[in-house]
Design a protein around this motif. Structure first.
Motif, mmCIF file in Angstrom:
data_model
loop_
_atom_site.group_PDB
_atom_site.id
_atom_site.type_symbol
_atom_site.label_atom_id
_atom_site.label_comp_id
_atom_site.label_asym_id
_atom_site.label_seq_id
_atom_site.Cartn_x
_atom_site.Cartn_y
_atom_site.Cartn_z
ATOM 1 N N ALA A 51 32.779 -18.735 25.487
ATOM 2 C CA ALA A 51 32.520 -17.944 24.338
ATOM 3 C C ALA A 51 33.076 -18.663 22.987
ATOM 4 C CB ALA A 51 33.197 -16.720 24.315
ATOM 5 N N LEU A 52 32.270 -18.300 21.898
ATOM 6 C CA LEU A 52 32.762 -18.750 20.843
ATOM 7 C C LEU A 52 33.753 -17.665 19.980
ATOM 8 C CD1 LEU A 52 29.372 -19.177 20.579
ATOM 9 C CD2 LEU A 52 30.159 -20.796 18.805
ATOM 10 N N TRP A 53 34.951 -18.046 19.636
ATOM 11 C CA TRP A 53 36.042 -17.394 18.932
ATOM 12 C C TRP A 53 36.137 -17.799 17.341
ATOM 13 C CZ3 TRP A 53 38.805 -13.537 21.384
ATOM 14 C CH2 TRP A 53 38.656 -13.481 22.510
ATOM 15 N N LEU A 54 35.955 -16.593 16.827
ATOM 16 C CA LEU A 54 35.999 -16.666 15.005
ATOM 17 C C LEU A 54 37.054 -16.003 14.795
ATOM 18 C CD1 LEU A 54 32.322 -15.796 14.676
ATOM 19 C CD2 LEU A 54 32.889 -17.951 14.747
ATOM 20 N N SER A 55 37.475 -16.004 13.616
ATOM 21 C CA SER A 55 38.314 -15.185 12.787
ATOM 22 C C SER A 55 37.907 -15.031 11.350
ATOM 23 C CB SER A 55 40.032 -15.654 13.024
ATOM 24 O OG SER A 55 41.021 -14.704 12.627
ATOM 25 N N THR A 56 38.258 -13.969 10.725
ATOM 26 C CA THR A 56 37.869 -13.759 9.306
ATOM 27 C C THR A 56 38.611 -12.351 9.030
ATOM 28 O OG1 THR A 56 36.442 -13.796 7.642
ATOM 29 C CG2 THR A 56 35.896 -12.354 9.631
ATOM 30 N N VAL A 57 38.863 -12.084 7.765
ATOM 31 C CA VAL A 57 39.528 -10.996 7.587
ATOM 32 C C VAL A 57 38.642 -9.531 7.922
ATOM 33 C CG1 VAL A 57 40.354 -9.402 5.403
ATOM 34 C CG2 VAL A 57 40.425 -11.700 5.216
ATOM 35 N N ALA A 58 39.297 -8.567 8.659
ATOM 36 C CA ALA A 58 38.734 -7.668 9.135
ATOM 37 C C ALA A 58 37.841 -6.677 8.326
ATOM 38 C CB ALA A 58 39.605 -6.925 9.834
ATOM 39 N N THR A 59 38.251 -6.656 6.963
ATOM 40 C CA THR A 59 37.932 -5.683 6.092
ATOM 41 C C THR A 59 36.775 -6.307 5.061
ATOM 42 O OG1 THR A 59 39.566 -6.304 4.666
ATOM 43 C CG2 THR A 59 39.835 -4.284 6.098
ATOM 44 N N ASN A 60 36.439 -7.686 5.444
ATOM 45 C CA ASN A 60 35.387 -8.487 4.218
ATOM 46 C C ASN A 60 34.137 -8.184 4.870
ATOM 47 O OD1 ASN A 60 34.731 -10.317 6.262
ATOM 48 N ND2 ASN A 60 36.144 -11.825 5.321
ATOM 49 N N PRO A 61 33.090 -8.331 4.196
ATOM 50 C CA PRO A 61 31.740 -7.716 4.809
ATOM 51 C C PRO A 61 31.339 -8.610 6.135
ATOM 52 C CG PRO A 61 31.368 -8.518 2.767
ATOM 53 C CD PRO A 61 32.899 -8.885 2.865
ATOM 54 N N THR A 62 31.648 -9.666 6.580
ATOM 55 C CA THR A 62 31.357 -10.322 7.900
ATOM 56 C C THR A 62 32.038 -9.674 9.010
ATOM 57 O OG1 THR A 62 30.817 -12.389 6.735
ATOM 58 C CG2 THR A 62 31.490 -12.553 9.167
ATOM 59 N N GLY A 63 33.539 -9.263 8.691
ATOM 60 C CA GLY A 63 34.152 -8.834 9.497
ATOM 61 C C GLY A 63 33.921 -7.533 9.955
ATOM 62 N N ARG A 64 33.481 -6.582 8.808
ATOM 63 C CA ARG A 64 32.952 -5.329 9.091
ATOM 64 C C ARG A 64 31.604 -5.209 9.972
ATOM 65 N NH1 ARG A 64 33.922 -4.710 3.554
ATOM 66 N NH2 ARG A 64 31.840 -4.598 2.950
ATOM 67 N N ASN A 65 30.729 -6.320 9.654
ATOM 68 C CA ASN A 65 29.500 -6.262 10.159
ATOM 69 C C ASN A 65 29.601 -6.724 11.780
ATOM 70 O OD1 ASN A 65 28.513 -5.673 7.616
ATOM 71 N ND2 ASN A 65 27.641 -8.068 7.354
ATOM 72 N N LEU A 66 30.293 -7.901 11.863
ATOM 73 C CA LEU A 66 30.629 -8.117 13.330
ATOM 74 C C LEU A 66 31.213 -6.848 14.190
ATOM 75 C CD1 LEU A 66 31.997 -11.620 12.826
ATOM 76 C CD2 LEU A 66 29.706 -11.065 13.272
ATOM 77 N N VAL A 89 29.093 -9.523 20.295
ATOM 78 C CA VAL A 89 30.580 -9.666 19.577
ATOM 79 C C VAL A 89 31.335 -8.395 20.107
ATOM 80 C CG1 VAL A 89 31.829 -9.601 17.420
ATOM 81 C CG2 VAL A 89 29.308 -10.654 17.504
ATOM 82 N N GLU A 90 32.626 -8.972 20.410
ATOM 83 C CA GLU A 90 33.642 -8.338 20.902
ATOM 84 C C GLU A 90 34.780 -8.377 19.639
ATOM 85 O OE1 GLU A 90 36.868 -6.681 24.279
ATOM 86 O OE2 GLU A 90 34.926 -7.972 24.967
ATOM 87 N N THR A 91 35.399 -7.435 19.076
ATOM 88 C CA THR A 91 36.458 -7.445 17.982
ATOM 89 C C THR A 91 37.889 -7.276 18.756
ATOM 90 O OG1 THR A 91 35.018 -6.762 16.722
ATOM 91 C CG2 THR A 91 36.980 -6.675 15.766
ATOM 92 N N PHE A 92 38.624 -8.067 18.092
ATOM 93 C CA PHE A 92 40.110 -8.229 18.704
ATOM 94 C C PHE A 92 40.995 -8.171 17.340
ATOM 95 C CE2 PHE A 92 37.937 -9.953 22.058
ATOM 96 C CZ PHE A 92 38.434 -9.389 23.075
ATOM 97 N N THR A 93 41.932 -7.268 17.058
ATOM 98 C CA THR A 93 42.905 -7.278 16.226
ATOM 99 C C THR A 93 43.768 -8.538 16.592
ATOM 100 O OG1 THR A 93 44.652 -6.293 17.503
ATOM 101 C CG2 THR A 93 43.307 -4.777 15.974
ATOM 102 N N ALA A 94 44.526 -9.099 15.540
ATOM 103 C CA ALA A 94 45.479 -10.323 15.596
ATOM 104 C C ALA A 94 46.601 -9.725 16.632
ATOM 105 C CB ALA A 94 45.884 -10.487 14.188
ATOM 106 N N ALA A 95 47.023 -8.799 16.786
ATOM 107 C CA ALA A 95 48.128 -8.362 17.628
ATOM 108 C C ALA A 95 47.302 -8.119 19.182
ATOM 109 C CB ALA A 95 48.713 -7.154 17.495
ATOM 110 N N GLY A 96 46.136 -7.898 19.203
ATOM 111 C CA GLY A 96 45.257 -7.681 20.599
ATOM 112 C C GLY A 96 44.511 -8.817 21.209
ATOM 113 N N GLN A 124 34.987 -12.349 19.357
ATOM 114 C CA GLN A 124 34.653 -13.249 20.547
ATOM 115 C C GLN A 124 32.910 -13.030 20.604
ATOM 116 O OE1 GLN A 124 34.936 -11.535 24.390
ATOM 117 N NE2 GLN A 124 35.627 -13.328 25.247
ATOM 118 N N VAL A 125 32.138 -13.993 20.502
ATOM 119 C CA VAL A 125 30.925 -14.316 20.537
ATOM 120 C C VAL A 125 30.261 -14.564 21.917
ATOM 121 C CG1 VAL A 125 28.399 -14.861 19.549
ATOM 122 C CG2 VAL A 125 30.884 -14.237 18.071
ATOM 123 N N ARG A 126 29.736 -13.659 22.819
ATOM 124 C CA ARG A 126 29.373 -14.333 23.917
ATOM 125 C C ARG A 126 27.637 -14.774 23.835
ATOM 126 N NH1 ARG A 126 32.471 -15.595 27.828
ATOM 127 N NH2 ARG A 126 34.438 -14.207 28.023
#
Length: 152
Positions: A51-66, A89-96, A124-126
């Protein structure tokens, strides 16, 4: 490759894609909001456990969209050497986020979003579909993954 080189076979295309996923650092990430507003940004990534793993601010447009749509289209390369990946896409918090994925991301990018003061999330993008082609001569046979399975 030169314009007149013969097209690569499917096995070579898959090998080239996997090599790029291991060697490249940034990828174009296309997403859309629920109302269809598009967003396109480059993000750093790591290829980890299929899988591809990306990270961005959860509240920016990309984070919200994903997070909200659970879909992404990713692109590597320039117009003469294209890789397009569509995925879930599956979303994970920084803690999770799974520790192995976060550590792989940190090793690859040199940066650990978990230590940022901002609300970063991991995505996580499968891959479900992968296309790869060099110019027009390789349009035929460009689908090397369909429905999450390599066709080669």
């Amino acid at each position: 490759m030169k314009i007149m080189d013969p097209p690569r076979g499917p096995e070579r295309r898959k090998a080239d894609v996997l090599a790029r996923l291991e060697s490249e650092l940034d990828i174009w990430v296309a997403s859309a909001s629920a109302d269809g507003t598009p967003c396109l940004v480059p993000l750093s990534f790591v290829w980890h456990d299929g899988a591809l793993w990306l990270s961005t601010v959860a509240t920016n447009p990309t984070g919200r969209n994903l997070r909200d749509t659970g879909r992404a289209r990713l692109a590597l390369g320039h117009t003469r050497d294209v890789v397009i990946i569509d995925g879930a896409v599956e979303t994970f918090t920084a803690a999770g986020v799974p520790a192995a994925a976060a550590e792989a991301f940190q090793r690859r990018t040199g940066w650990d979003p978990r230590g940022s003061g901002k609300p970063y999330a991991y995505f996580q993008v499968r891959p479900e579909s992968v296309q790869a082609w060099h110019e027009e001569r390789e349009l035929k046979g460009r689908h090397i993954m369909r429905d999450g399975a390599w066709v080669v």
